[in-house]
Design a protein around this motif. Structure first.
Motif, PDB file in Angstrom:
ATOM      1  N   PHE A 115       0.706  -7.781   3.258  1.00  0.00           N
ATOM      2  CA  PHE A 115       1.279  -7.178   2.204  1.00  0.00           C
ATOM      3  C   PHE A 115       0.310  -6.214   1.860  1.00  0.00           C
ATOM      4  O   PHE A 115       1.631  -4.957   1.240  1.00  0.00           O
ATOM      5  CB  PHE A 115       2.447  -8.025   2.274  1.00  0.00           C
ATOM      6  CG  PHE A 115       3.771  -8.332   0.937  1.00  0.00           C
ATOM      7  CD1 PHE A 115       4.393  -7.344   1.245  1.00  0.00           C
ATOM      8  CD2 PHE A 115       3.188  -8.111  -0.029  1.00  0.00           C
ATOM      9  CE1 PHE A 115       5.498  -6.803  -0.037  1.00  0.00           C
ATOM     10  CE2 PHE A 115       4.603  -7.253  -1.434  1.00  0.00           C
ATOM     11  CZ  PHE A 115       5.030  -6.679  -1.094  1.00  0.00           C
ATOM     12  N   ALA A 128      15.083 -11.620  -0.199  1.00  0.00           N
ATOM     13  CA  ALA A 128      15.143 -11.068   0.886  1.00  0.00           C
ATOM     14  C   ALA A 128      16.005  -9.770   1.169  1.00  0.00           C
ATOM     15  O   ALA A 128      16.345  -8.801   1.556  1.00  0.00           O
ATOM     16  CB  ALA A 128      14.384 -11.617   1.938  1.00  0.00           C
ATOM     17  N   SER A 177       2.222  -2.629   1.283  1.00  0.00           N
ATOM     18  CA  SER A 177       2.413  -1.276  -0.257  1.00  0.00           C
ATOM     19  C   SER A 177       1.133  -0.571  -1.395  1.00  0.00           C
ATOM     20  O   SER A 177       1.752  -0.541  -2.039  1.00  0.00           O
ATOM     21  CB  SER A 177       2.752  -3.061  -0.831  1.00  0.00           C
ATOM     22  OG  SER A 177       1.801  -3.900  -1.583  1.00  0.00           O
ATOM     23  N   GLU A 185      10.372  -8.702   2.414  1.00  0.00           N
ATOM     24  CA  GLU A 185      10.103  -8.985   3.549  1.00  0.00           C
ATOM     25  C   GLU A 185      10.392 -10.284   3.443  1.00  0.00           C
ATOM     26  O   GLU A 185       9.835 -11.132   2.971  1.00  0.00           O
ATOM     27  CB  GLU A 185       8.267  -8.051   4.082  1.00  0.00           C
ATOM     28  CG  GLU A 185       8.469  -7.248   4.739  1.00  0.00           C
ATOM     29  CD  GLU A 185       6.603  -6.842   4.813  1.00  0.00           C
ATOM     30  OE1 GLU A 185       6.342  -7.713   4.880  1.00  0.00           O
ATOM     31  OE2 GLU A 185       6.531  -5.066   4.183  1.00  0.00           O
ATOM     32  N   ILE A 198       5.574 -10.509  -4.892  1.00  0.00           N
ATOM     33  CA  ILE A 198       5.818 -11.681  -4.149  1.00  0.00           C
ATOM     34  C   ILE A 198       6.571 -13.148  -4.817  1.00  0.00           C
ATOM     35  O   ILE A 198       6.146 -13.268  -5.856  1.00  0.00           O
ATOM     36  CB  ILE A 198       4.020 -12.338  -4.075  1.00  0.00           C
ATOM     37  CG1 ILE A 198       3.598 -10.989  -3.505  1.00  0.00           C
ATOM     38  CG2 ILE A 198       4.616 -12.926  -2.713  1.00  0.00           C
ATOM     39  CD1 ILE A 198       2.002 -11.352  -3.494  1.00  0.00           C
ATOM     40  N   ASP A 244      -0.980 -13.198   5.304  1.00  0.00           N
ATOM     41  CA  ASP A 244       0.629 -12.650   5.556  1.00  0.00           C
ATOM     42  C   ASP A 244       0.380 -11.409   3.817  1.00  0.00           C
ATOM     43  O   ASP A 244       1.025 -10.640   3.922  1.00  0.00           O
ATOM     44  CB  ASP A 244       1.733 -13.495   5.340  1.00  0.00           C
ATOM     45  CG  ASP A 244       1.978 -14.020   6.382  1.00  0.00           C
ATOM     46  OD1 ASP A 244       1.225 -13.701   7.610  1.00  0.00           O
ATOM     47  OD2 ASP A 244       2.981 -15.431   6.495  1.00  0.00           O
ATOM     48  N   ILE A 245      -0.123 -13.032   2.659  1.00  0.00           N
ATOM     49  CA  ILE A 245      -0.208 -11.760   0.980  1.00  0.00           C
ATOM     50  C   ILE A 245      -0.877 -10.644   1.700  1.00  0.00           C
ATOM     51  O   ILE A 245      -0.573  -9.632   1.162  1.00  0.00           O
ATOM     52  CB  ILE A 245      -0.306 -13.314   0.360  1.00  0.00           C
ATOM     53  CG1 ILE A 245       0.540 -13.939   0.154  1.00  0.00           C
ATOM     54  CG2 ILE A 245      -0.609 -12.112  -1.142  1.00  0.00           C
ATOM     55  CD1 ILE A 245       0.146 -14.701  -1.159  1.00  0.00           C
ATOM     56  N   ARG A 282       8.955 -14.858   4.729  1.00  0.00           N
ATOM     57  CA  ARG A 282       8.225 -15.118   6.221  1.00  0.00           C
ATOM     58  C   ARG A 282       8.801 -16.891   5.659  1.00  0.00           C
ATOM     59  O   ARG A 282       8.794 -16.985   4.393  1.00  0.00           O
ATOM     60  CB  ARG A 282       7.024 -14.879   5.696  1.00  0.00           C
ATOM     61  CG  ARG A 282       6.021 -13.626   5.142  1.00  0.00           C
ATOM     62  CD  ARG A 282       6.065 -13.510   6.995  1.00  0.00           C
ATOM     63  NE  ARG A 282       5.476 -11.870   7.081  1.00  0.00           N
ATOM     64  CZ  ARG A 282       6.089 -10.775   6.872  1.00  0.00           C
ATOM     65  NH1 ARG A 282       7.560 -11.271   6.994  1.00  0.00           N
ATOM     66  NH2 ARG A 282       5.671  -9.562   7.005  1.00  0.00           N
ATOM     67  N   LEU A 316       7.644  -9.918  -1.081  1.00  0.00           N
ATOM     68  CA  LEU A 316       8.002 -10.233  -0.380  1.00  0.00           C
ATOM     69  C   LEU A 316       7.916 -11.886  -0.437  1.00  0.00           C
ATOM     70  O   LEU A 316       7.948 -11.806  -1.662  1.00  0.00           O
ATOM     71  CB  LEU A 316       5.616 -10.861  -0.354  1.00  0.00           C
ATOM     72  CG  LEU A 316       6.040 -11.946   1.369  1.00  0.00           C
ATOM     73  CD1 LEU A 316       6.151 -11.452   2.518  1.00  0.00           C
ATOM     74  CD2 LEU A 316       4.122 -11.753   0.765  1.00  0.00           C
TER      75      LEU A 316
END
Length: 274
Positions: free
Chosen positions: A250, A218, A254, A225, A159, A246-247, A227, A199
């Motif tokens: 993800f 990205a 994953s 992905e 991330i 969102d995290i 955001r 992410l």
């Protein structure tokens, strides 16, 4: 005059890139955070500090998150801010940079990479941690630390929040040739080599690191992905923005978290707190 200015910027770039090394914190006591274990990670430039925080209830072996903060912070500022990840069943490892906080030495790209790798090795050596479900999360400069780690150790996912493509892109702001930037943090190259999911989170009003750099990261990933949020640099506003939602989605996608387990653990942890 230009040469003098260029020489001054070359010499002072460490102060510009790593302002958090000037933050003063007490050696003791450490923050009173449940389960906190402090480590001293050997690096070529002395020992760097790292903190391990266990999950707030989880089945063994459990997944883990390695977190790297921005250049104007220290790990003390994040000791409790990542509790939601612990409620989801992840252990959290906070890694301090050389020259920051209680760590020895001075910060550099090589030193930060060594601290991240050393903390990773300490983390996966724990029998309770699942080494196949390690996710690394970096904000701003921390994204560079995470990208550097991904080139040395296996990660399930990454991330990157408010992260730049490379520090060399900032050289023009100071009328400085890019080749003079010693710590480049070539994140685009690292992301392109990483086979796992990434992410990328970025604020559309980020004036320090324009969101277009997040877009580029990205796009450089085969499994990236993106955001974008209505905010500036940093964007850690979990009560105002859907960042945690969102995290978590993800992490479930994953395979770091299972959907049912993370929801049950989060509910149980909240009931224990209340």
């Amino acid at each position: 005059m230009y040469l003098v200015a260029g020489l001054a910027l070359y010499v002072m770039q460490g102060q510009l890139i790593y302002p958090g090394q000037r933050i003063k914190i007490p050696e003791l006591p450490l923050p009173a955070v449940a389960g906190l274990e402090a480590f001293r990670i050997p690096t070529p430039n002395g020992k760097a500090e790292a903190w391990y925080l266990p999950p707030l209830g989880s089945a063994v072996p459990f997944p883990a998150l390695i977190f790297a903060h921005g250049n104007g912070e220290v790990i003390d500022m994040w000791a409790e801010a990542l509790d939601e990840f612990r409620r989801w069943g992840l252990a959290v490892m906070l890694v301090e940079y050389p020259g920051y906080g209680r760590s020895d030495g001075s910060p550099s790209e090589a030193g930060i990479r060594a601290a991240m790798v050393g903390a990773y090795d300490v983390l996966v050596a724990r029998a309770t941690v699942d080494p196949s479900r390690i996710v690394a999360y970096g904000q701003s400069l921390g994204g560079g630390a995470i990208a550097a780690l991904s080139e040395r150790r296996p990660l399930r996912a990454m991330i990157l929040q408010s992260t730049f493509t490379s520090l060399r892109t900032f050289a023009s702001r100071y009328w400085m040739p890019s080749f003079l930037v010693r710590d480049a943090f070539d994140n685009v190259a690292a992301v392109a080599k990483f086979a796992g999911p990434i992410l990328v989170l970025h604020g559309e009003r980020d004036e320090l690191i324009p969101y277009q750099q997040g877009v580029a990261l990205a796009r450089a990933s085969a499994r990236g992905e993106l955001r974008l949020y209505e905010c500036g640099h940093g964007c850690w506003l979990p009560n105002d923005l859907p960042i945690l939602r969102d995290i978590r989605a993800f992490l479930q996608k994953s395979g770091v978290l299972s959907v049912q387990t993370s929801e049950v653990l989060a509910l149980t942890a909240r009931r224990m707190v209340s």
